[in-house]
Design a protein around this motif. Structure first.
Motif, PDB file in Angstrom:
ATOM      1  N   THR A  82       8.431  18.041   5.088  1.00  0.00           N
ATOM      2  CA  THR A  82       6.982  17.923   5.298  1.00  0.00           C
ATOM      3  C   THR A  82       6.312  19.289   5.283  1.00  0.00           C
ATOM      4  O   THR A  82       5.232  19.457   4.708  1.00  0.00           O
ATOM      5  CB  THR A  82       6.691  17.217   6.633  1.00  0.00           C
ATOM      6  N   LEU A  85       6.107  20.331   1.726  1.00  0.00           N
ATOM      7  CA  LEU A  85       5.066  19.547   1.060  1.00  0.00           C
ATOM      8  C   LEU A  85       3.677  20.075   1.405  1.00  0.00           C
ATOM      9  O   LEU A  85       2.839  20.287   0.519  1.00  0.00           O
ATOM     10  CB  LEU A  85       5.222  18.078   1.480  1.00  0.00           C
ATOM     11  N   ASP A 142       2.124  11.770   5.278  1.00  0.00           N
ATOM     12  CA  ASP A 142       1.124  10.871   4.691  1.00  0.00           C
ATOM     13  C   ASP A 142      -0.267  11.504   4.727  1.00  0.00           C
ATOM     14  O   ASP A 142      -1.051  11.365   3.785  1.00  0.00           O
ATOM     15  CB  ASP A 142       1.108   9.536   5.435  1.00  0.00           C
ATOM     16  N   ILE A 145      -0.570  14.138   1.998  1.00  0.00           N
ATOM     17  CA  ILE A 145      -0.730  13.499   0.691  1.00  0.00           C
ATOM     18  C   ILE A 145      -2.159  12.986   0.528  1.00  0.00           C
ATOM     19  O   ILE A 145      -2.786  13.155  -0.535  1.00  0.00           O
ATOM     20  CB  ILE A 145       0.275  12.346   0.513  1.00  0.00           C
ATOM     21  N   ASP A 166       0.685   6.731  -2.849  1.00  0.00           N
ATOM     22  CA  ASP A 166       1.869   5.928  -2.539  1.00  0.00           C
ATOM     23  C   ASP A 166       2.796   5.831  -3.752  1.00  0.00           C
ATOM     24  O   ASP A 166       4.023   5.915  -3.616  1.00  0.00           O
ATOM     25  CB  ASP A 166       1.444   4.529  -2.090  1.00  0.00           C
ATOM     26  N   THR A 169       4.592   9.330  -4.204  1.00  0.00           N
ATOM     27  CA  THR A 169       5.591   9.632  -3.182  1.00  0.00           C
ATOM     28  C   THR A 169       6.776   8.662  -3.249  1.00  0.00           C
ATOM     29  O   THR A 169       7.926   9.071  -3.076  1.00  0.00           O
ATOM     30  CB  THR A 169       4.977   9.593  -1.776  1.00  0.00           C
ATOM     31  N   SER A 173      10.595   9.871  -4.122  1.00  0.00           N
ATOM     32  CA  SER A 173      11.695   9.588  -3.209  1.00  0.00           C
ATOM     33  C   SER A 173      12.790   8.761  -3.875  1.00  0.00           C
ATOM     34  O   SER A 173      13.982   9.087  -3.788  1.00  0.00           O
ATOM     35  CB  SER A 173      11.162   8.844  -1.986  1.00  0.00           C
TER      36      SER A 173
END
Length: 210
Positions: A82, A85, A142, A145, A166, A169, A173
């Motif tokens: 995170t 990111l 979240d 993002i 969504d 990501t 993943s």
């Protein structure tokens, strides 16, 4: 209606002294080795204590059960991911699509470098993935993002941005996990990351025209 109970995954206490900090570090290092060697199904507190060279009681001072140990390993990995990111996506010195491209490359490299441990932690995820502590950590990613999507697609609706975030990501993943399941060369990682980034950027450019 029965309320679903989650295992206690919070640490019992935080180490306050250098000796305690070293003990927790030794426990976590041992846990990493046991998980890599035994896998999630054979991971036990007793094995961790034996590997760390401490008593089971010493482990229980900080971790109430094996789920708490595994969650700590997973949480540390989630937090690192995170932070990476956020550092990339919040860099306003670069255009949004350049940030997205950089993120794809960094994420795929990370997945490949830590594939064995990630796979073992994924096997252990049912022990803690629905716990409030786990949801809180994931919510931080979240939010990052969502903020990035607002910058990348300023004219799109909130719903369109949410779907785009969504999709990206989830694809990152899922594909990252599958791709890293086989040992990869740096050239392979770069080629695959370039292709994924091209796909994501083309998708956002098309959404921006609507």
């Amino acid at each position: 209606m029965t309320t679903r109970r989650h295992p206690q995954i919070a640490t019992r206490k935080q180490p306050q002294q250098a000796r305690s900090t070293e003990l927790v570090a030794a426990i976590l290092q041992a846990a990493t080795q046991v998980l890599a060697r035994e896998g999630a199904t054979r991971f036990t507190t007793a094995r961790v204590a034996e590997k760390a060279g401490v008593s089971v009681g010493s482990v229980y001072q900080y971790f109430p059960n094996k789920a708490a140990i595994l969650f700590r390993l997973q949480a540390d990995e989630w937090i690192q991911t995170t932070e990476m990111l956020r550092r990339i996506l919040e860099n306003s010195n670069k255009p949004p699509l350049d940030r997205l491209r950089e993120l794809v490359h960094a994420f795929l490299r990370s997945e490949c470098e830590e594939a064995e441990m990630r796979g073992a932690l994924n096997d252990a995820a049912p022990l803690y993935r629905d716990a409030p502590e786990a949801r809180e950590i994931r919510a931080s990613a979240d939010r990052a993002i969502a903020l990035f999507m607002a910058q990348a697609l300023p004219k799109a609706s909130a719903k369109a941005r949410a779907v785009a975030g969504d999709l990206i990501t989830t694809t990152l993943s899922t594909v990252g996990s599958s791709f890293s399941g086989t040992p990869r060369t740096q050239a392979e990682i770069k080629h695959y990351a370039d292709s994924m980034a091209d796909m994501f950027c083309a998708y956002l450019k098309e959404l921006g025209k609507r």
